[in-house]
Scaffold this motif. Structure first.
Motif, PDB file in Angstrom:
ATOM      1  N   SER A   1      -0.286  14.783  -6.696  1.00 34.74           N
ATOM      2  CA  SER A   1       0.937  14.015  -6.425  1.00 34.74           C
ATOM      3  C   SER A   1       1.393  14.242  -4.985  1.00 34.74           C
TER       4      SER A   1
ATOM      5  N   ILE B   1       2.774   6.041  -7.315  1.00 31.85           N
ATOM      6  CA  ILE B   1       1.794   6.881  -8.011  1.00 31.85           C
ATOM      7  C   ILE B   1       2.116   8.356  -7.792  1.00 31.85           C
ATOM      8  N   GLY B   2       2.531   8.718  -6.587  1.00 32.82           N
ATOM      9  CA  GLY B   2       2.881  10.110  -6.291  1.00 32.82           C
ATOM     10  C   GLY B   2       4.050  10.601  -7.121  1.00 32.82           C
TER      11      GLY B   2
ATOM     12  N   ARG C   1      -1.079   6.061   6.450  1.00 34.89           N
ATOM     13  CA  ARG C   1      -1.474   4.653   6.382  1.00 34.89           C
ATOM     14  C   ARG C   1      -2.981   4.540   6.573  1.00 34.89           C
ATOM     15  N   SER C   2      -3.524   3.474   6.028  1.00 38.40           N
ATOM     16  CA  SER C   2      -4.935   3.213   6.287  1.00 38.40           C
ATOM     17  C   SER C   2      -5.092   2.782   7.745  1.00 38.40           C
TER      18      SER C   2
ATOM     19  N   GLU D   1       0.832  -1.194   0.000  1.00 40.39           N
ATOM     20  CA  GLU D   1       0.000   0.000   0.000  1.00 40.39           C
ATOM     21  C   GLU D   1       0.875   1.257   0.000  1.00 40.39           C
ATOM     22  N   ARG D   2       1.867   1.293   0.855  1.00 43.97           N
ATOM     23  CA  ARG D   2       2.748   2.464   0.938  1.00 43.97           C
ATOM     24  C   ARG D   2       3.585   2.613  -0.333  1.00 43.97           C
TER      25      ARG D   2
ATOM     26  N   ALA E   1       0.312  10.646   1.825  1.00 45.99           N
ATOM     27  CA  ALA E   1      -0.832   9.866   2.288  1.00 45.99           C
ATOM     28  C   ALA E   1      -0.487   9.067   3.538  1.00 45.99           C
TER      29      ALA E   1
ATOM     30  N   SER F   1       2.818   1.558  -3.332  1.00 48.49           N
ATOM     31  CA  SER F   1       1.973   1.988  -4.439  1.00 48.49           C
ATOM     32  C   SER F   1       1.634   3.476  -4.331  1.00 48.49           C
ATOM     33  N   ASN F   2       1.392   3.973  -3.118  1.00 48.51           N
ATOM     34  CA  ASN F   2       1.123   5.409  -2.953  1.00 48.51           C
ATOM     35  C   ASN F   2       2.317   6.254  -3.380  1.00 48.51           C
TER      36      ASN F   2
ATOM     37  N   PHE G   1      -0.723  12.056  -2.695  1.00 47.90           N
ATOM     38  CA  PHE G   1      -0.300  10.658  -2.701  1.00 47.90           C
ATOM     39  C   PHE G   1       1.006  10.468  -1.942  1.00 47.90           C
TER      40      PHE G   1
END
Length: 75
Positions: A50, A16-17, A58-59, A9-10, A56, A12-13, A53
């Motif tokens: 950007s 993408i950023g 953590r969930s 998750e991290r 961002a 991928s963020n 992202f």
């Protein structure tokens, strides 16, 4: 959800950023040279997204998993 999912998750963020950051910088350079007003109207939101992202958090699920693993290591 497990620890591996949280790592991806991290990653991928951040990926993408950085990708959006590169596109935003390219739009900015092109807009300065070719179409200033319209190009900046596209470049500024891409740069803002950007940054979102890249910063961002953590969930909630990943934060709980990280807290549990830290607690297990301390015991």
């Amino acid at each position: 959800m497990n620890k591996t999912d949280c790592k991806f998750e991290r990653v991928s963020n951040v990926t993408i950023g950085f990708f959006l950051l590169i596109i935003g910088v390219m739009f900015t350079l092109i807009s300065i040279m070719i179409i200033p007003v319209i190009g900046l109207l596209v470049a500024i939101p891409v740069l803002i997204i950007s940054g979102i992202f890249l910063a961002a958090p953590r969930s909630k699920a990943c934060a709980l998993i990280a807290q549990k693993t830290r607690g297990a290591l301390n015991n």
